[in-house]
Design a protein around this motif. Structure first.
Motif, PDB file in Angstrom:
ATOM      1  N   GLN A 189       0.643  -1.212   0.245  1.00 16.74           N
ATOM      2  CA  GLN A 189      -0.356   0.050   0.445  1.00 16.74           C
ATOM      3  C   GLN A 189       1.011   1.451  -0.005  1.00 16.74           C
ATOM      4  O   GLN A 189       0.401   2.052  -0.195  1.00 16.74           O
ATOM      5  N   VAL A 190       2.133   1.511   0.992  1.00 12.37           N
ATOM      6  CA  VAL A 190       3.315   2.401   0.526  1.00 12.37           C
ATOM      7  C   VAL A 190       4.060   2.402  -0.443  1.00 12.37           C
ATOM      8  O   VAL A 190       5.080   3.509  -0.190  1.00 12.37           O
ATOM      9  N   ILE A 191       4.554   1.031  -1.188  1.00 14.44           N
ATOM     10  CA  ILE A 191       5.961   0.698  -1.044  1.00 14.44           C
ATOM     11  C   ILE A 191       5.315   0.449  -2.797  1.00 14.44           C
ATOM     12  O   ILE A 191       4.946  -0.325  -3.411  1.00 14.44           O
ATOM     13  N   PRO A 192       5.390   1.558  -4.084  1.00 13.30           N
ATOM     14  CA  PRO A 192       4.821   1.165  -4.960  1.00 13.30           C
ATOM     15  C   PRO A 192       5.781   0.314  -6.731  1.00 13.30           C
ATOM     16  O   PRO A 192       7.139   0.245  -5.506  1.00 13.30           O
TER      17      PRO A 192
ATOM     18  N   HIS B  34      10.342   9.171  -4.272  1.00  5.87           N
ATOM     19  CA  HIS B  34       8.556  10.536  -4.961  1.00  5.87           C
ATOM     20  C   HIS B  34       7.086  10.107  -3.901  1.00  5.87           C
ATOM     21  O   HIS B  34       6.922  10.327  -3.858  1.00  5.87           O
ATOM     22  N   GLN B  35       6.603   8.732  -4.890  1.00  2.00           N
ATOM     23  CA  GLN B  35       5.524   7.806  -5.025  1.00  2.00           C
ATOM     24  C   GLN B  35       5.509   7.495  -3.573  1.00  2.00           C
ATOM     25  O   GLN B  35       4.369   7.171  -2.848  1.00  2.00           O
ATOM     26  N   LEU B  36       6.952   6.966  -2.952  1.00  5.48           N
ATOM     27  CA  LEU B  36       6.522   6.040  -1.312  1.00  5.48           C
ATOM     28  C   LEU B  36       6.539   7.154  -0.715  1.00  5.48           C
ATOM     29  O   LEU B  36       5.908   7.101   0.237  1.00  5.48           O
TER      30      LEU B  36
ATOM     31  N   TRP C 264       4.482  10.359  -0.552  1.00  6.90           N
ATOM     32  CA  TRP C 264       3.830  10.653  -0.365  1.00  6.90           C
ATOM     33  C   TRP C 264       2.652   9.390  -0.074  1.00  6.90           C
ATOM     34  O   TRP C 264       1.266   9.914   0.446  1.00  6.90           O
ATOM     35  N   LYS C 265       2.141   8.227  -0.593  1.00  2.66           N
ATOM     36  CA  LYS C 265       1.533   7.532  -0.213  1.00  2.66           C
ATOM     37  C   LYS C 265       2.152   7.589   1.440  1.00  2.66           C
ATOM     38  O   LYS C 265       1.003   7.012   2.233  1.00  2.66           O
ATOM     39  N   THR C 266       3.335   6.901   2.017  1.00  3.41           N
ATOM     40  CA  THR C 266       3.074   7.092   3.531  1.00  3.41           C
ATOM     41  C   THR C 266       3.051   8.052   3.941  1.00  3.41           C
ATOM     42  O   THR C 266       2.536   8.307   5.140  1.00  3.41           O
ATOM     43  N   TYR C 267       3.099   9.182   3.429  1.00  2.00           N
ATOM     44  CA  TYR C 267       3.026  10.547   3.699  1.00  2.00           C
ATOM     45  C   TYR C 267       1.041  10.620   4.693  1.00  2.00           C
ATOM     46  O   TYR C 267       0.232  11.243   5.096  1.00  2.00           O
ATOM     47  N   GLU C 268       0.208  10.119   2.988  1.00  4.78           N
ATOM     48  CA  GLU C 268      -1.215   9.695   3.506  1.00  4.78           C
ATOM     49  C   GLU C 268      -1.635   8.818   4.306  1.00  4.78           C
ATOM     50  O   GLU C 268      -2.580   9.398   5.996  1.00  4.78           O
ATOM     51  N   GLN C 269      -1.247   7.009   4.686  1.00  2.33           N
ATOM     52  CA  GLN C 269      -1.101   6.105   5.932  1.00  2.33           C
ATOM     53  C   GLN C 269      -0.603   7.545   7.510  1.00  2.33           C
ATOM     54  O   GLN C 269      -1.050   7.414   8.058  1.00  2.33           O
ATOM     55  N   LEU C 270       0.466   8.509   7.100  1.00  6.04           N
ATOM     56  CA  LEU C 270       0.929   8.813   8.258  1.00  6.04           C
ATOM     57  C   LEU C 270       0.152  10.204   9.296  1.00  6.04           C
ATOM     58  O   LEU C 270      -0.630  10.671  10.126  1.00  6.04           O
ATOM     59  N   GLN C 271      -0.929  10.434   7.858  1.00 10.38           N
ATOM     60  CA  GLN C 271      -2.367  11.149   7.830  1.00 10.38           C
ATOM     61  C   GLN C 271      -3.184  10.944   8.609  1.00 10.38           C
ATOM     62  O   GLN C 271      -3.477  10.840   9.556  1.00 10.38           O
ATOM     63  N   ARG C 272      -3.558   9.153   8.154  1.00 12.63           N
ATOM     64  CA  ARG C 272      -4.355   8.522   8.995  1.00 12.63           C
ATOM     65  C   ARG C 272      -4.516   8.397  10.032  1.00 12.63           C
ATOM     66  O   ARG C 272      -4.764   8.644  10.713  1.00 12.63           O
ATOM     67  N   PHE C 273      -2.416   8.077  10.256  1.00 14.87           N
ATOM     68  CA  PHE C 273      -2.482   7.518  12.220  1.00 14.87           C
ATOM     69  C   PHE C 273      -2.309   8.512  12.952  1.00 14.87           C
ATOM     70  O   PHE C 273      -3.042   9.028  13.722  1.00 14.87           O
ATOM     71  N   LEU C 274      -2.081   9.652  12.715  1.00 16.91           N
ATOM     72  CA  LEU C 274      -2.226  11.256  13.400  1.00 16.91           C
ATOM     73  C   LEU C 274      -3.970  11.283  13.510  1.00 16.91           C
ATOM     74  O   LEU C 274      -4.004  12.655  14.540  1.00 16.91           O
ATOM     75  N   GLN C 275      -4.059  11.233  12.491  1.00 20.77           N
ATOM     76  CA  GLN C 275      -5.938  11.424  13.023  1.00 20.77           C
ATOM     77  C   GLN C 275      -6.419  10.627  13.816  1.00 20.77           C
ATOM     78  O   GLN C 275      -7.886  11.040  14.732  1.00 20.77           O
ATOM     79  N   ALA C 276      -6.365  10.106  13.772  1.00 21.07           N
ATOM     80  CA  ALA C 276      -6.637   8.707  14.754  1.00 21.07           C
ATOM     81  C   ALA C 276      -5.739   8.608  16.098  1.00 21.07           C
ATOM     82  O   ALA C 276      -6.528   7.476  16.907  1.00 21.07           O
ATOM     83  N   LYS C 277      -4.631   8.967  16.435  1.00 28.37           N
ATOM     84  CA  LYS C 277      -4.350   8.997  17.364  1.00 28.37           C
ATOM     85  C   LYS C 277      -3.058   8.413  17.666  1.00 28.37           C
ATOM     86  O   LYS C 277      -3.043   7.891  18.692  1.00 28.37           O
ATOM     87  N   GLN C 278      -3.118   7.818  16.583  1.00 31.33           N
ATOM     88  CA  GLN C 278      -2.626   6.181  16.592  1.00 31.33           C
ATOM     89  C   GLN C 278      -0.814   7.000  16.265  1.00 31.33           C
ATOM     90  O   GLN C 278       0.427   6.710  15.588  1.00 31.33           O
ATOM     91  N   PHE C 279      -0.462   7.485  17.791  1.00 32.46           N
ATOM     92  CA  PHE C 279       1.473   7.783  17.125  1.00 32.46           C
ATOM     93  C   PHE C 279       2.107   7.095  17.488  1.00 32.46           C
ATOM     94  O   PHE C 279       3.383   7.357  16.591  1.00 32.46           O
ATOM     95  N   PRO C 280       3.021   5.849  18.024  1.00 31.94           N
ATOM     96  CA  PRO C 280       3.688   5.492  18.323  1.00 31.94           C
ATOM     97  C   PRO C 280       3.241   5.040  16.195  1.00 31.94           C
ATOM     98  O   PRO C 280       4.421   3.850  15.794  1.00 31.94           O
ATOM     99  N   GLN C 281       2.156   4.181  15.663  1.00 32.25           N
ATOM    100  CA  GLN C 281       2.309   3.479  14.461  1.00 32.25           C
ATOM    101  C   GLN C 281       3.186   4.959  13.523  1.00 32.25           C
ATOM    102  O   GLN C 281       3.545   4.636  13.304  1.00 32.25           O
ATOM    103  N   ALA C 282       2.427   6.131  14.340  1.00 27.76           N
ATOM    104  CA  ALA C 282       2.722   7.305  13.061  1.00 27.76           C
ATOM    105  C   ALA C 282       4.231   7.256  12.865  1.00 27.76           C
ATOM    106  O   ALA C 282       5.006   7.862  11.695  1.00 27.76           O
ATOM    107  N   ILE C 283       4.636   7.147  14.122  1.00 28.93           N
ATOM    108  CA  ILE C 283       6.208   7.424  14.487  1.00 28.93           C
ATOM    109  C   ILE C 283       7.582   6.292  13.405  1.00 28.93           C
ATOM    110  O   ILE C 283       8.182   6.868  13.033  1.00 28.93           O
ATOM    111  N   SER C 284       6.717   5.098  14.164  1.00 27.32           N
ATOM    112  CA  SER C 284       7.394   3.913  13.587  1.00 27.32           C
ATOM    113  C   SER C 284       7.253   4.597  11.666  1.00 27.32           C
ATOM    114  O   SER C 284       8.724   4.174  10.940  1.00 27.32           O
ATOM    115  N   LEU C 285       6.428   4.833  11.248  1.00 30.36           N
ATOM    116  CA  LEU C 285       6.265   4.794   9.946  1.00 30.36           C
ATOM    117  C   LEU C 285       7.528   6.160   9.592  1.00 30.36           C
ATOM    118  O   LEU C 285       7.401   5.694   8.217  1.00 30.36           O
ATOM    119  N   ALA C 286       6.987   7.522   9.991  1.00 25.11           N
ATOM    120  CA  ALA C 286       7.926   8.162  10.085  1.00 25.11           C
ATOM    121  C   ALA C 286       9.658   7.570  10.218  1.00 25.11           C
ATOM    122  O   ALA C 286      10.264   8.023   9.369  1.00 25.11           O
TER     123      ALA C 286
END
Length: 201
Positions: free
Chosen positions: A59-62, A103-105, A107-129
């Motif tokens: 989903q995040v690595i094209p 480049h695509q990786l 922004w795909k990762t950024y979209e997932q990061l947004q979802r984690f932050l909106q859901a307040k899943q901060f450990p997952q967001a940090i691991s991804l970032a």
């Protein structure tokens, strides 16, 4: 299952390429395939976990043949609404010399990061970032995203009265993006607020 778990299941380091992920999955899927291991529940469970990890990473690595979109999506940090004091907003910068895949990786990762932050899943967001920052270590925007993830997790920990851990993550935010003046000012205010809370408790 977070992205760190996915990489570990496939025996890979965070930020591995699409080719490495595909090769590792094929090798392990063949090893644990139910047809090769009949009546072996552990092998079946392992095969299912490997497949889930592989699908999640895709989903995040094209794949290499997918071309990046011609238009770069804007940083949408302002889309995330916070009732607490405002979060440092990244300064949009055009990263130099990113390949189409990276480049695509990114922004795909950024979209997932947004979802984690909106859901307040901060450990997952940090691991991804952190995984993205390892791959694109010179990208200023990625560095800002990681710093903001640290800051938000620090604030969440502060709200949970875990002051020592909160301080660690706020300091990590400063170290990650030390030249971001807006972030620096806000983290300093967070630290002052923490001192006030600690003194009153």
């Amino acid at each position: 299952m977070d992205f760190g778990d996915c990489y570990r299941l496939l025996g890979l380091r965070a930020g591995a390429s699409f080719i490495d992920i595909k090769a590792s999955y094929r090798r392990l899927a063949q090893q644990y395939h139910p047809d090769i291991n009949p009546n072996d529940q552990q092998a079946k469970d392992k095969f299912i976990a490997l497949t889930e990890a592989y699908k999640l990473l895709l989903q995040v690595i094209p794949p290499p043949e997918v071309k990046a979109k011609s238009s770069q999506p804007p940083f949408a940090g302002e889309e995330i609404k916070f009732k607490q004091p405002e979060v440092a907003k990244p300064v949009k910068q055009k990263p130099p010399h990113l390949s189409e895949i990276e480049h695509q990786l990114k922004w795909k990762t950024y979209e997932q990061l947004q979802r984690f932050l909106q859901a307040k899943q901060f450990p997952q967001a940090i691991s991804l970032a952190e995984a993205l920052q390892q791959r694109l270590s010179n990208d200023a925007e990625v560095r800002q995203w990681l710093a903001i993830s640290y800051q938000l997790w620090g604030r969440s920990l502060m709200a949970q009265k875990q002051m020592l851990k909160a301080r660690i993550y706020l300091q990590k935010a400063l170290k990650t993006d030390p030249l971001n003046r807006s972030l620096w000012n806000q983290v300093q205010r967070d630290l002052q607020r923490m001192e006030t809370i600690s003194a009153s408790s």
